[in-house]
Write an enzyme that holds these catalytic residues in place. Structure first.
Site, PDB file in Angstrom:
ATOM      1  N   ASN A  75      17.470 -12.214  36.922  1.00 38.25           N
ATOM      2  CA  ASN A  75      17.633 -13.638  36.620  1.00 38.25           C
ATOM      3  C   ASN A  75      18.890 -14.172  37.279  1.00 38.25           C
ATOM      4  O   ASN A  75      19.820 -13.425  37.578  1.00 38.25           O
ATOM      5  CB  ASN A  75      17.677 -13.865  35.099  1.00 38.25           C
ATOM      6  CG  ASN A  75      19.075 -13.807  34.536  1.00 38.25           C
ATOM      7  OD1 ASN A  75      19.785 -14.821  34.505  1.00 38.25           O
ATOM      8  ND2 ASN A  75      19.520 -12.635  34.121  1.00 38.25           N
ATOM      9  N   CYS A 136      28.697 -11.998  32.904  1.00 42.34           N
ATOM     10  CA  CYS A 136      27.559 -12.598  33.614  1.00 42.34           C
ATOM     11  C   CYS A 136      27.775 -12.414  35.114  1.00 42.34           C
ATOM     12  O   CYS A 136      28.765 -12.913  35.657  1.00 42.34           O
ATOM     13  CB  CYS A 136      27.431 -14.080  33.281  1.00 42.34           C
ATOM     14  SG  CYS A 136      26.151 -14.879  34.269  1.00 42.34           S
ATOM     15  N   CYS A 377       8.620  30.247  40.470  1.00 41.59           N
ATOM     16  CA  CYS A 377       8.827  29.141  39.516  1.00 41.59           C
ATOM     17  C   CYS A 377      10.243  29.187  38.924  1.00 41.59           C
ATOM     18  O   CYS A 377      10.691  30.225  38.445  1.00 41.59           O
ATOM     19  CB  CYS A 377       7.792  29.227  38.396  1.00 41.59           C
ATOM     20  SG  CYS A 377       7.962  27.887  37.196  1.00 41.59           S
ATOM     21  N   CYS A 387       1.625  15.453  36.027  1.00 39.93           N
ATOM     22  CA  CYS A 387       0.221  15.591  35.608  1.00 39.93           C
ATOM     23  C   CYS A 387      -0.260  14.313  34.931  1.00 39.93           C
ATOM     24  O   CYS A 387       0.323  13.872  33.935  1.00 39.93           O
ATOM     25  CB  CYS A 387       0.067  16.771  34.643  1.00 39.93           C
ATOM     26  SG  CYS A 387      -1.636  16.934  34.073  1.00 39.93           S
TER      27      CYS A 387
HETATM   28  C1  LIG Z   1      17.487 -15.194  31.638  1.00 37.98           C
HETATM   29  C2  LIG Z   1      18.681 -14.506  31.089  1.00 37.98           C
HETATM   30  C3  LIG Z   1      19.796 -15.214  30.696  1.00 37.98           C
HETATM   31  C4  LIG Z   1      20.925 -14.572  30.185  1.00 37.98           C
HETATM   32  N1  LIG Z   1      21.996 -15.309  29.782  1.00 37.98           N
HETATM   33  C5  LIG Z   1      23.070 -14.690  29.207  1.00 37.98           C
HETATM   34  C6  LIG Z   1      24.150 -15.441  28.670  1.00 37.98           C
HETATM   35  O1  LIG Z   1      24.180 -16.673  28.693  1.00 37.98           O
HETATM   36  N2  LIG Z   1      25.165 -14.759  28.096  1.00 37.98           N
HETATM   37  C7  LIG Z   1      25.191 -13.392  28.008  1.00 37.98           C
HETATM   38  O2  LIG Z   1      26.144 -12.820  27.471  1.00 37.98           O
HETATM   39  N3  LIG Z   1      24.165 -12.652  28.502  1.00 37.98           N
HETATM   40  C8  LIG Z   1      23.108 -13.277  29.077  1.00 37.98           C
HETATM   41  N4  LIG Z   1      22.043 -12.527  29.518  1.00 37.98           N
HETATM   42  C9  LIG Z   1      22.080 -11.057  29.349  1.00 37.98           C
HETATM   43  C10 LIG Z   1      21.373 -10.599  28.069  1.00 37.98           C
HETATM   44  O3  LIG Z   1      21.969 -11.141  26.907  1.00 37.98           O
HETATM   45  C11 LIG Z   1      21.355  -9.059  27.956  1.00 37.98           C
HETATM   46  O4  LIG Z   1      22.689  -8.603  27.929  1.00 37.98           O
HETATM   47  C12 LIG Z   1      20.645  -8.374  29.110  1.00 37.98           C
HETATM   48  O5  LIG Z   1      19.559  -9.136  29.573  1.00 37.98           O
HETATM   49  C13 LIG Z   1      20.142  -6.987  28.739  1.00 37.98           C
HETATM   50  O6  LIG Z   1      19.233  -7.023  27.644  1.00 37.98           O
HETATM   51  P1  LIG Z   1      17.623  -7.080  27.825  1.00 37.98           P
HETATM   52  O7  LIG Z   1      17.214  -5.964  28.753  1.00 37.98           O
HETATM   53  O8  LIG Z   1      17.073  -6.974  26.434  1.00 37.98           O
HETATM   54  O9  LIG Z   1      17.333  -8.411  28.429  1.00 37.98           O
HETATM   55  C14 LIG Z   1      20.926 -13.162  30.063  1.00 37.98           C
HETATM   56  C15 LIG Z   1      19.799 -12.437  30.440  1.00 37.98           C
HETATM   57  C16 LIG Z   1      18.688 -13.076  30.945  1.00 37.98           C
HETATM   58  C17 LIG Z   1      17.502 -12.259  31.342  1.00 37.98           C
END
Ligand SMILES: Cc1cc2nc3c(=O)[nH]c(=O)nc-3n(C[C@H](O)[C@H](O)[C@H](O)COP(=O)(O)O)c2cc1C
Length: 400
Positions: A75, A136, A377, A387
């Site tokens: 994303n 992020c 093996c 498998c």
């Molecule tokens: C579309 C999207 C938007 C996200 N926005 C944020 C955000 O605003 N703040 C944040 O801390 N993490 C954000 N994340 C990260 C998620 O909170 C999370 O840490 C990460 O996706 C891993 O968890 P998951 O595999 O269950 O998605 C975002 C993830 C996705 C996919």
């Protein structure tokens, strides 16, 4: 009937361990309210700040394999693009209307003053916990995002700044885009954080369009590195949770675990490695909030069947069985056992063992049967893993 799944996290009582993780799945009042009504114990509201991003279109890409179309998810979203005032009103209304649920405000500032002010503002909404988003990976401002999380001095400074604005518990959300998460985790605690959340998304390029010569998603002919989540990142997340939970300097620091959790059994794995809180985004984007039913009933049944009365009895139970590679028993070999009644004669074990193993399987092309060449093996079990019909299992164990 479901068991009592309640657990305390950062001193806050949670009716079960399951929270929406901060993202699009919890980015306005109605979405969070719906999730809470459906049984989620808490929401980590979409990260808010003074900075309002402008987002791209399209902004996602997915990686699949064979029958699993949604293995990994990329994303390009940044923090909330709603006005701060609006987000604060939604947080307040959520706490007012759902007093027994846990409302976590995720914040991100660009400098110390902003972190302190954001902490002050969200505390006034009645939120229960603050999560600092240091992680992020696709922020367009250099002062924000995963690169902050890679810098322990900044992490400590921003935790201190957040602490100046609040008395609430502070969760520090880690980036997995580094070698050693312990360093920023310790810096967080030294800066006044109470708990660690892990993981945010993994920096990625998922696929390259071979005609356009551009990675996905393509935005007016260009793309960029951005965060990867979902099933594919679960092993990476579990590795970090284990390291956080085993570290002596982080003893008794609560962990909120996330990254690729789809089912109750995924969640149990995180809990067994030391997480006492669970957060989810990508699986909700794929299946909706209703996965909470499976999470609750599956965890409940697991506890019932294994004689656990309270959820916190499970937290960290698997940690004692994780050692460094030098401490593993290397004295024996377990040979594979072939079940001829199940075998369909596809020959995949033979090919994999010959081309990618130790040439320890003999193939009879007339009756399409396999047999073991014991002297070759090494007991690696590649054959068991390839498998397609589970016709191979662990057999005789011999000491070297
Ligand atoms: C579309 C999207 C938007 C996200 N926005 C944020 C955000 O605003 N703040 C944040 O801390 N993490 C954000 N994340 C990260 C998620 O909170 C999370 O840490 C990460 O996706 C891993 O968890 P998951 O595999 O269950 O998605 C975002 C993830 C996705 C996919």
């Amino acid at each position: 009937m479901n068991k009592d799944l309640s657990i305390e996290f950062c001193g806050v009582k949670c009716e079960n361990p399951f929270f929406l993780s901060s993202s699009v799945v919890g980015s306005n009042y109605d979405m969070c309210a719906k999730a809470l009504e459906m049984g989620w114990a808490g929401v980590v509201f979409k990260t808010i700040g003074f900075y309002i991003p402008s987002e791209v279109s399209p902004r996602f890409d997915v990686i699949g394999k064979e029958n699993t179309p949604f293995m990994g998810f990329k994303n390009m979203e940044q923090i909330s693009d709603h006005p701060l005032e609006q987000n604060l009103k939604w947080l307040k209304k959520l706490k007012e209307n759902y007093p027994s649920k846990v409302i976590v405000a995720s914040i991100m500032g660009e400098n110390e003053d902003e972190w302190t002010e954001l902490a002050r503002l969200v505390t006034r909404t009645g939120a229960d916990i603050i999560e600092c988003n240091f992680s992020c990976p696709q922020m367009t401002s250099e002062a924000m995002g995963a690169d902050v999380g890679q810098n322990p001095e900044l992490v400590k400074k921003y935790c201190q700044a957040t602490r100046r604005g609040t008395n609430l518990p502070i969760l520090s959300k880690m980036t997995p885009n580094l070698g050693d998460m312990i360093i920023p985790a310790i810096a967080s605690i030294e800066g006044g954080a109470d708990a660690i959340a892990a993981i945010n998304t993994v920096k990625s390029i998922t696929r390259v369009d071979l005609d356009a010569l551009t990675p996905f998603p393509i935005i007016n002919g260009k793309s960029a590195v951005s965060g990867y989540s979902g099933k594919a990142v679960k092993p990476i997340a579990l590795r970090f949770i284990n390291e956080l939970a085993q570290n002596k300097r982080l003893e008794n620091v609560p962990i909120s675990g996330m990254g690729g959790i789809e089912t109750w059994s995924d969640a149990v794995e995180f809990i067994l490695l030391g997480a006492s809180n669970i957060q989810i985004t990508t699986a909700i984007m794929q299946y909706g909030y209703r996965i909470i039913d499976d999470l609750i009933s599956g965890l409940s049944l697991y506890m019932e069947e294994n004689g656990f009365e309270k959820l916190d009895e499970l937290v960290g139970m698997a940690l004692k069985n994780i050692v460094t590679a030098d401490k593993l028993d290397r004295t024996y070999v377990i040979y594979p056992k072939f079940n001829k009644d199940i075998c369909v004669g596809c020959g995949r074990c033979y090919i994999s063992c010959y081309d990618g193993g130790h040439q320890a399987i003999k193939w009879n092309s007339e009756n399409r049967e396999v047999s073991l060449i014991k002297k070759n093996c090494v007991g690696c079990h590649l054959c068991i893993n390839v498998c397609p019909v589970n016709a191979i299992s662990s057999g005789e164990k011999i000491y070297k």
